[in-house]
Write an enzyme that holds these catalytic residues in place. Structure first.
Site, PDB file in Angstrom:
ATOM      1  N   CYS A  69      -8.315  -1.714  -0.170  1.00 34.54           N
ATOM      2  CA  CYS A  69      -6.627  -2.075   0.283  1.00 34.54           C
ATOM      3  C   CYS A  69      -5.539  -2.145   1.483  1.00 34.54           C
ATOM      4  O   CYS A  69      -5.409  -3.367   0.896  1.00 34.54           O
ATOM      5  CB  CYS A  69      -6.205  -0.451  -0.015  1.00 34.54           C
ATOM      6  SG  CYS A  69      -5.919   0.917   1.344  1.00 34.54           S
ATOM      7  N   HIS A 108      -3.008   4.417   2.862  1.00 35.90           N
ATOM      8  CA  HIS A 108      -3.318   3.322   1.361  1.00 35.90           C
ATOM      9  C   HIS A 108      -2.731   3.050   2.194  1.00 35.90           C
ATOM     10  O   HIS A 108      -1.492   3.085   2.702  1.00 35.90           O
ATOM     11  CB  HIS A 108      -3.164   4.060   0.427  1.00 35.90           C
ATOM     12  CG  HIS A 108      -3.146   2.967  -0.700  1.00 35.90           C
ATOM     13  ND1 HIS A 108      -4.298   2.551  -0.828  1.00 35.90           N
ATOM     14  CD2 HIS A 108      -2.543   2.562  -1.668  1.00 35.90           C
ATOM     15  CE1 HIS A 108      -4.012   1.775  -2.059  1.00 35.90           C
ATOM     16  NE2 HIS A 108      -2.857   1.499  -1.986  1.00 35.90           N
ATOM     17  N   ASP A 126       0.275  -3.431  -5.634  1.00 34.61           N
ATOM     18  CA  ASP A 126      -0.885  -2.892  -5.140  1.00 34.61           C
ATOM     19  C   ASP A 126      -2.098  -4.003  -5.654  1.00 34.61           C
ATOM     20  O   ASP A 126      -2.496  -3.607  -7.170  1.00 34.61           O
ATOM     21  CB  ASP A 126      -0.398  -1.390  -5.349  1.00 34.61           C
ATOM     22  CG  ASP A 126      -1.520  -0.435  -4.864  1.00 34.61           C
ATOM     23  OD1 ASP A 126      -3.213  -1.324  -3.605  1.00 34.61           O
ATOM     24  OD2 ASP A 126      -1.865   0.236  -4.498  1.00 34.61           O
TER      25      ASP A 126
END
Length: 270
Positions: A69, A108, A126
């Site tokens: 991520c 994250h 995302d």
């Protein structure tokens, strides 16, 4: 430093209009997720992934690699900013698989993206979650609004918090239920905080990324390699599971089905 947009667009197979519109944002997010896999190979071989933009470009754009991520969303944020979008970075807590009441660290990274000239709410973006429930398109940051994008349904809900900042929770529709993916507060994450979270994920002895974990979303379905277990999810929901035979089998699979050229020394487990 800036990203070579021509090389990035070639990497993700995108040739759309470069104007910073919502339509462009939608198509870019979808193209990025389909083109660049989620993987933690650097962690497995014992290194902390660099978040320096030049290193990300060399790895995710010029190299046959993916990332997790922090890498994906750092690169994507830089691309969006060069195109003229406003981007705010938030660190969040992954809730998938969490026990009731468990508070996980902020490991994250998500993005709030503003379209210039628009009075609409920012959109949550995302490109680094990777799972079959991950967003494929931006989600308006309006609590309770359900957005269906590329066959997946998501919404944001607000929770009361112990502190002054409300907690936003991203949920995905899975079958007949809503499942929680990640929670965050709208406190801007400076680069130093993102670097610390990245280091924690890569080095903590109980990090889930100490073992090989690779995902790729295709138009026809989804692939997950967890150690030596390969799970295929077809577009119709059919799931098949198989075991990969040893390190050489893993290397061949990474190259042929995930489009990854792994570095020497890759092993399914650390």
């Amino acid at each position: 430093m800036s990203v070579d947009l021509g090389k990035y667009f070639a990497r993700i197979g995108w040739d759309g209009e470069r104007a910073p519109t919502l339509a462009t944002l939608r198509s870019l997010q979808h193209a990025h997720v389909l083109a660049i896999p989620f993987e933690n190979i650097d962690v497995v071989v014992g290194t902390v992934p660099s978040l320096d933009l030049a290193d990300l470009e060399a790895k995710l754009v010029a190299g046959s690699r993916g990332g997790y991520c922090f890498e994906h969303n750092t690169l994507f944020a830089a691309v969006l900013e060069q195109l003229g979008y406003g981007v705010t970075r938030y660190t969040g807590r992954v809730r998938v698989g969490a026990r009731p009441g468990e508070v996980r660290p902020r490991t994250h990274l998500v993005l709030a993206v503003e379209v210039p000239g628009s009075d609409a709410a920012p959109h949550l973006v995302d490109v680094g979650f990777g799972s079959t429930d991950a967003m494929l398109e931006p989600l308006p940051m309006i609590p309770g609004v359900v957005r269906e994008g590329r066959g997946r349904r998501h919404r944001l809900v607000l929770e009361e918090a112990d502190g002054p900042a409300p907690v936003w929770v991203l949920q995905a529709r899975s079958g007949d239920a809503w499942i929680e993916l990640v929670s965050f507060t709208r406190d801007t994450a400076p680069p130093t905080d993102i670097d610390v979270a990245n280091w924690h994920v890569a080095t903590h002895p109980r990090s889930p990324f100490r073992r090989l974990f690779v995902q790729r979303t295709h138009r026809a379905g989804h692939l997950v390699l967890d150690g030596t277990t390969l799970t295929r999810t077809a577009h119709d929901g059919t799931v098949t599971v198989e075991q990969v035979d040893g390190a050489e089998g893993v290397r061949e699979l990474l190259e042929t089905e995930f489009g990854i050229t792994p570095p020497p020394g890759i092993r399914p487990e650390r």
